[in-house]
Each structure stands twice: as C-alpha cells, then as structure tokens.
Write a protein that holds these residues in place. Sequence first.
Motif: not given
Length: 272
Positions: A145-157, A159-166, A114-120
């Motif tokens: 509401a006491g709810v937390k959000l968890a962003l998932e680093p997703i591999n380079r194939y 998405t181009t946005l947030i691939n690793n833990v760093e 849902l974060r998306g990929i960087v579009k051309p």
Amino acid sequence: MKFSIVLSTHAAQFQAVAFKGDFEANVAKIAGWGYDGVELAIRDPNLVDAGALERVVRAHHLAVPAIGTGQAWGEEGLSFTDPDPAIRSAAIQRVKDHVPLAARFGAVIIIGLLRGIVKPGVDHEQAMGWLVGALQECCQAAEPAGVKLALEPINRYETTLINNVEQGLDLVGRVGASNMGLLLDTFHMNIEEPSIEESIRRAGDRIFHFHVADSNRWYPGAGHLDFRSLLSVLQDIGYDGFVSGEFMPLPDADTAAQRAIDHLRRVTRQVR
Ligand code: LER
Ligand code: MN
C-alpha cells in the motif's frame, strides 16, 4: 518546513495531546492558525468513519502526515512485547488495520508505546525478538500500500525498549525493511541524546516523522530547546516530512497551538 499538530479523533487519556473533543471545530481552528496538517491519534481505525475524516481535513486543506497508535496500548493494553501471544497478535492486527487509512492519507503509521515495555519476567532479548518480528510482519503488510512505519525512541521513564536514536537505528537495521524508519521527538531526545543535532544527522533519511515539544513538554518556545538550530539541521539533511506539535495543552490548548506555530514559523524564517 511543513507543520502539523496532534489531534485525537475522540477523547483520549494521553496528556500531551493538545486537542481532544469536537473534531471538525478543532480542524477548523488548526487550519486557521496556519498549520499545514493534522496528525491523527486513533485507537482503533475500525471505529472511525474514514470518509468523514477525509472530508473534514480536505475541506480545510490540511494534510494527514501521520497516524498515532499509542491509545491502543494506553487504553486497551495491546503491545508487540506482551508475554501473552494473543495480545501480541492483536497489536499486530491493529497496526495492519491502520494500513488502508494511512494509505488513504499518505500518512506514516507511528509505533510509539504499542511496542510495549518489558514486563517483569520477560527477558529483554526475547522482547526485542518479538518486536523485530512484529515490525517485519507489519512492514510487509504495509509495503504493497506504499505505507511506512515510524518507530519512536521514547525516554527511559516511559519504556525500557528503544530509548534513543542509536537503539532505534539498530532496530531499523534488524527489521531490514525499506518502509521501516524512525519518528524523532525533541522531548524524548532532550532526555536521552548527548546532542540532539548530532542524533538528527545520524538518523538522516531514516527520519520518517518528527515531533516537537519544548524541554518541559510545553509548546516550542516555552522551554530551553533551540528550535532554530534543530530545524536548521532538519533542513540541512533534506528532511521533507512534517514537524508535528505534540505538547501539553498549557496554559490551554488554543494558546499552546498558536504560540507553537508562531515560534516555529519565526525560527524557520531565521534559518533561511
Ligand atoms: C508519543 O508520540 C510519545 O511521544 C510518547 O511520550 C507517548 O507516551
Ligand atoms: Mn512523541
């Protein structure tokens, strides 16, 4: 260690979801195999009957540790980083719509694709700015509401946005909210992290949820990842959330789910 498995509340296109189809029958099977919870993949929370979902999972004594939102990207094209502001707003609204359901179950809301990929034509820093702003707005809406959000680093194939833990930890810092953390997934970490164990330690208490699949995205035990080592690090750092199976339904969904929990329980016993 508590174990769950991803279950879609309706037919979905994403392949690494072992279970789709009849919800109650699947919940009953999952509970019978010894899982402690089901992670629900929900495209639009406005289209599900929350009371009915809750009755089914409670009847089988299962927790709902997390709610996945990626189908809104995969099937509707919603994204925090689309150049079209109406699409970005709709993505933010969709996450806000998940808050009451997540609060009901004590579940974290997963931000995967849902974060998306960087579009051309979109500048990477611009996309990061939209992403940080969207997460800040969603965290603010979820916090009362006491709810937390968890962003998932997703591999380079994927998405181009947030691939690793760093990069994930850097993003969490930029968002600057106490209810913003990470979902780590062994399949993506096997591709992107120099050492999965070291990255788990670095993420520490920012790990809000955890996905497991083996190196080939089959069930744990079907590839070459050392789950005994990975789960022992999670235990070392005091992770008290769920370890959730998200893998291909191969050789078939039932076999994969049973082999996964058997393998995970066996290595957990070796850790103690
Ligand atoms: C979702 O949790 C995931 O791991 C991604 O691969 C979705 O494409
Ligand atoms: Mn995942």
